[in-house]
Motif scaffolding. Structure first.
Motif, PDB file in Angstrom:
ATOM      1  N   ASP A 118      40.072  34.825  42.826  1.00 28.65           N
ATOM      2  CA  ASP A 118      39.326  35.529  41.774  1.00 28.65           C
ATOM      3  C   ASP A 118      39.784  35.084  40.390  1.00 28.65           C
ATOM      4  O   ASP A 118      38.982  35.019  39.460  1.00 28.65           O
ATOM      5  N   THR A 119      41.066  34.777  40.242  1.00 24.92           N
ATOM      6  CA  THR A 119      41.581  34.299  38.963  1.00 24.92           C
ATOM      7  C   THR A 119      40.943  32.961  38.613  1.00 24.92           C
ATOM      8  O   THR A 119      40.513  32.753  37.472  1.00 24.92           O
ATOM      9  N   ARG A 142      38.068  31.855  39.673  1.00 29.99           N
ATOM     10  CA  ARG A 142      36.662  32.119  39.354  1.00 29.99           C
ATOM     11  C   ARG A 142      36.527  32.702  37.947  1.00 29.99           C
ATOM     12  O   ARG A 142      35.593  32.371  37.214  1.00 29.99           O
ATOM     13  N   TYR A 143      37.464  33.559  37.563  1.00 27.95           N
ATOM     14  CA  TYR A 143      37.460  34.149  36.228  1.00 27.95           C
ATOM     15  C   TYR A 143      37.653  33.068  35.163  1.00 27.95           C
ATOM     16  O   TYR A 143      36.956  33.054  34.157  1.00 27.95           O
ATOM     17  N   TYR A 144      38.596  32.163  35.399  1.00 26.98           N
ATOM     18  CA  TYR A 144      38.807  31.062  34.457  1.00 26.98           C
ATOM     19  C   TYR A 144      37.556  30.196  34.353  1.00 26.98           C
ATOM     20  O   TYR A 144      37.197  29.739  33.273  1.00 26.98           O
ATOM     21  N   LYS A 180      34.414  31.213  34.950  1.00 29.10           N
ATOM     22  CA  LYS A 180      33.397  32.020  34.270  1.00 29.10           C
ATOM     23  C   LYS A 180      33.597  31.995  32.757  1.00 29.10           C
ATOM     24  O   LYS A 180      32.634  32.003  31.998  1.00 29.10           O
ATOM     25  N   ASN A 181      34.861  31.944  32.327  1.00 31.67           N
ATOM     26  CA  ASN A 181      35.174  31.959  30.902  1.00 31.67           C
ATOM     27  C   ASN A 181      35.339  30.563  30.301  1.00 31.67           C
ATOM     28  O   ASN A 181      35.788  30.428  29.164  1.00 31.67           O
TER      29      ASN A 181
END
Length: 134
Positions: free
Chosen positions: A16-17, A19-21, A23-24
């Motif tokens: 998830d981390t 994917r978060y990176y 996404k941002n």
């Protein structure tokens, strides 16, 4: 090439981390398979190390994005620009430390003034002090 789970495991973070990176806009997988799986190469792993190291010294994701932009365009920046960012961040952290020390000292003063007994809190010096300080 790494799949998302392999890269996450290698750097002891969760998927998830990553994917978060992504996404941002901090980390973009080098490719995707026909079935949509993310694939990361050594350059992506290097970028992730950069992100994690910058995060470990206190930079926010917004600041990390700015550092990444500088890193990718080094010839357009001066060392003093990067040093200025680091010094500014150090000043912000020092201000937070000073504020936390003040909080700690105030709390210790409140605790010292309190008897800490088992009697009713009707005359609790901590509660009285909090009511009195506006």
């Amino acid at each position: 090439m790494y799949r998302i789970g392999e890269l996450a495991k290698q750097y002891q973070i969760n998927t998830d981390t990553l994917r978060y990176y992504e996404k941002n806009g901090l980390l973009v997988p080098s490719s995707r398979s026909d079935s949509g799986y993310r694939s990361y190469n050594e350059e992506d792993a290097k970028q992730l190390r950069f992100i994690l190291r910058a995060k470990s010294v206190g930079f926010s994701l917004t600041e990390i994005q700015e550092l990444i932009n500088i890193d990718h365009n080094r010839s357009q920046w001066a060392c003093q620009d990067v040093k200025g960012m680091v010094e500014l961040k150090a000043d912000v952290i020092q201000s937070k430390i000073d504020e936390l020390i003040q909080f700690r000292d105030s709390l210790q003063g409140l605790a010292k003034a309190c008897c800490g007994g088992s009697e009713s809190a009707e005359h609790c010096s901590i509660l009285d002090a909090l009511e009195a300080n506006v």
